[in-house]
Design a protein around this motif. Structure first.
Motif, PDB file in Angstrom:
ATOM      1  N   ARG A   3      14.189 -12.430  -9.174  1.00  0.00           N
ATOM      2  CA  ARG A   3      13.693 -11.596 -10.258  1.00  0.00           C
ATOM      3  C   ARG A   3      12.995 -10.358  -9.685  1.00  0.00           C
ATOM      4  O   ARG A   3      12.295 -10.465  -8.673  1.00  0.00           O
ATOM      5  CB  ARG A   3      12.675 -12.396 -11.073  1.00  0.00           C
ATOM      6  CG  ARG A   3      12.813 -12.143 -12.539  1.00  0.00           C
ATOM      7  CD  ARG A   3      11.761 -12.784 -13.365  1.00  0.00           C
ATOM      8  NE  ARG A   3      11.549 -14.198 -13.096  1.00  0.00           N
ATOM      9  CZ  ARG A   3      10.592 -14.895 -13.647  1.00  0.00           C
ATOM     10  NH1 ARG A   3       9.768 -14.336 -14.471  1.00  0.00           N
ATOM     11  NH2 ARG A   3      10.438 -16.173 -13.373  1.00  0.00           N
ATOM     12  N   PRO A   4      13.162  -9.182 -10.281  1.00  0.00           N
ATOM     13  CA  PRO A   4      12.479  -7.998  -9.742  1.00  0.00           C
ATOM     14  C   PRO A   4      10.971  -8.124  -9.922  1.00  0.00           C
ATOM     15  O   PRO A   4      10.485  -8.702 -10.888  1.00  0.00           O
ATOM     16  CB  PRO A   4      13.038  -6.833 -10.584  1.00  0.00           C
ATOM     17  CG  PRO A   4      13.568  -7.469 -11.810  1.00  0.00           C
ATOM     18  CD  PRO A   4      13.976  -8.865 -11.441  1.00  0.00           C
ATOM     19  N   ARG A   5      10.241  -7.599  -8.954  1.00  0.00           N
ATOM     20  CA  ARG A   5       8.780  -7.655  -9.006  1.00  0.00           C
ATOM     21  C   ARG A   5       8.254  -6.749 -10.116  1.00  0.00           C
ATOM     22  O   ARG A   5       8.747  -5.636 -10.291  1.00  0.00           O
ATOM     23  CB  ARG A   5       8.183  -7.195  -7.692  1.00  0.00           C
ATOM     24  CG  ARG A   5       8.295  -8.214  -6.582  1.00  0.00           C
ATOM     25  CD  ARG A   5       7.265  -7.847  -5.547  1.00  0.00           C
ATOM     26  NE  ARG A   5       6.823  -8.850  -4.660  1.00  0.00           N
ATOM     27  CZ  ARG A   5       6.150  -9.950  -4.964  1.00  0.00           C
ATOM     28  NH1 ARG A   5       5.898 -10.243  -6.198  1.00  0.00           N
ATOM     29  NH2 ARG A   5       5.741 -10.778  -4.042  1.00  0.00           N
ATOM     30  N   PRO A   6       7.242  -7.219 -10.858  1.00  0.00           N
ATOM     31  CA  PRO A   6       6.671  -6.349 -11.892  1.00  0.00           C
ATOM     32  C   PRO A   6       5.908  -5.198 -11.245  1.00  0.00           C
ATOM     33  O   PRO A   6       5.357  -5.339 -10.150  1.00  0.00           O
ATOM     34  CB  PRO A   6       5.717  -7.276 -12.656  1.00  0.00           C
ATOM     35  CG  PRO A   6       5.421  -8.372 -11.710  1.00  0.00           C
ATOM     36  CD  PRO A   6       6.620  -8.516 -10.818  1.00  0.00           C
ATOM     37  N   THR A   7       5.895  -4.070 -11.929  1.00  0.00           N
ATOM     38  CA  THR A   7       5.181  -2.925 -11.385  1.00  0.00           C
ATOM     39  C   THR A   7       3.685  -3.171 -11.465  1.00  0.00           C
ATOM     40  O   THR A   7       3.187  -3.720 -12.453  1.00  0.00           O
ATOM     41  CB  THR A   7       5.520  -1.640 -12.170  1.00  0.00           C
ATOM     42  OG1 THR A   7       5.212  -1.868 -13.541  1.00  0.00           O
ATOM     43  CG2 THR A   7       6.983  -1.285 -12.019  1.00  0.00           C
TER      44      THR A   7
END
Length: 160
Positions: A3-7
């Protein structure tokens, strides 16, 4: 696929930080919540005053409240100055509150404030973490890991 890392949250000025929270708890998820404040509370925070070392968050009547956070009275405030340790409402979306309520009720997790800061628009925000308490042996492991990282940095600095 991962999953992409949250900003990360845009933090312009950090007012108060709970550094002990990362030592005492395993941090699962981090939320950004608005903070409902009065005028003198905002002025005190802009002056850099405020502590959240003993603070925690609680869910009551489908609302999230920041409890035991200390924002001292504003020095130039009049008789309408605020109470320093009053419960302050945290502003979150309803679905976020429902997620938090479920995790606290079912999984025995805790809501811990990590920091109070002002974002780019000048609004006071709280970084709120959904956390699980550490046992004593977990804390010892954290200390060992921290000391080893410090020693690694020392060795690399001396040799390189």
């Amino acid at each position: 696929m991962a999953r992409p890392r949250p900003t990360p949250f845009e933090k312009t000025k950090i007012v108060a930080e709970n550094r002990r929270a990362r030592y005492e708890y395993f941090i699962e998820t981090v939320y950004e919540a608005g903070l409902a404040l009065t005028g003198t509370e905002v002025k005190s925070l802009r002056g850099g005053q405020g502590t959240i070392a003993e603070a925690y968050a609680d869910i009551r009547d489908e609302q999230v409240w920041l409890i035991n956070a200390n924002i001292p009275e504003f020095s130039h405030g009049n008789r309408f100055n605020h109470e320093p340790k009053r419960a302050r409402k945290l502003l979150l979306h309803e679905r976020e509150i429902n997620k938090l309520h479920g995790a606290v009720a079912r999984e025995g997790m805790t809501l811990v404030p990590l920091s109070i800061y002002f974002n780019g628009k000048g609004r006071a925000k709280v970084e709120l973490a959904l956390a699980k308490g550490k046992k004593t042996h977990d804390k010892r492991d954290s200390i060992k890991e921290r000391d080893w990282k410090r020693e690694q940095g020392r060795l690399l600095r001396d040799r390189g």
